[in-house]
Design an enzyme around this catalytic site. Sequence first.
Site, mmCIF file in Angstrom:
data_model
loop_
_atom_site.group_PDB
_atom_site.id
_atom_site.type_symbol
_atom_site.label_atom_id
_atom_site.label_comp_id
_atom_site.label_asym_id
_atom_site.label_seq_id
_atom_site.Cartn_x
_atom_site.Cartn_y
_atom_site.Cartn_z
ATOM 1 C CB CYS A 131 -0.941 0.001 1.196
ATOM 2 S SG CYS A 131 -1.997 1.455 1.224
ATOM 3 C CB CYS A 153 -0.942 2.666 3.988
ATOM 4 S SG CYS A 153 -2.284 1.899 3.129
ATOM 5 C CG ASP A 154 2.849 1.098 4.440
ATOM 6 O OD1 ASP A 154 2.300 1.578 5.450
ATOM 7 O OD2 ASP A 154 2.702 -0.079 4.072
#
Length: 308
Positions: free
Chosen positions: A134, A137-138
Amino acid sequence: MKKTDLLIIGAGPAGCSAAIYAVRAGLKTIIAGGAMPGGQLLQTNDIENYAGFVNPVGGYELMDNMLKQCKRLGVEITTDQIVKLSGTKTPFTATAAGGETYEATAVVIATGASARWLGAPGEDKLRGHGVSACATCDGFFFKGKNVVVVGGGNTAFEDALFLSKICPSVTLVHRREGFRADAVTVEKVKNTPNIKMKLNCVVDEVLGDGKVTGARLKNVQTGAIEEIACDGIFVAVGAVPQTGWLKDSPVELDGAGLVKVNYKQATNIDGIFAAGDCTEPEFRQASIAAGTGAKAGISAAAFVNLHK
Ligand code: NAP
């Protein structure tokens, strides 16, 4: 035990859309959405192909709007994670991980799909230590670092574009020369100077001890091996349906784990419907999930009205 006309399992675009149609048809409707209701769109950056938005809309914003729309219409949204669905005829019983049970006249399964992994040596042990599925997200943790993105679909290409804004270099690794990503996005990637492509290549091994330090690539045509240094590897090679929890239920799955449905989104069990990516072999699009969710909501309302 909670009793309801319709229990929808999953709170992505399919689940929300089903709920909107069902609640407006007069059904008491509950969505059990799991710990983080919203589905895969929460991890998507800009969406440009969902009709109705002049400018790109953020995946989180789109999903947040759908959930708020459901609530405004009177849908109850819980964070229960359903782990079991029983019954071969209405009413059905669903059990949540925490022990809560639901009795529903009809059910819509809309549990979506989750990331597929490469299965390369090193990938598993370095997940969360440089290996991620992701970028949204990261990606932030890799600001100023060099990264690899694996895949040839829209997710990989969009991840590469997103990361190119915060990383000095992005290497897109894809196993062939053709792409599934749409032409507009491919063109944007080709025109981004800090993205380079390694085509006809697969990740043979994720390198690193405690954290990712590189990737060993193998050219699938020549067999040549090359090691490249990087701090992060973003895997974007598609998805697998989230239907494992149904394995002991009477709901029929196909060989790929997708819930089998007919054109009304009905499963093999009268009163249980399914929609979205957990049913979709090819066109995993938010608009299609919303569309099949709408069909499931309409079908479920017709069923409930006959059986109430
Ligand atoms: P996808 O379209 O299925 O693409 C997966 C890619 O991963 C393919 O290029 C595939 O290669 C490659 N792949 C699969 N297994 C692999 C393996 N084991 N090793 C190496 N490569 C592997 O998946 P996606 O990109 O996640 O997209 C899913 C759906 O969501 C698509 O319909 C896409 O259009 C949609 N989507 C839309 C947007 C948007 O519109 N904003 C954003 C993201 C995703 P091959 O091509 O060789 O099979």
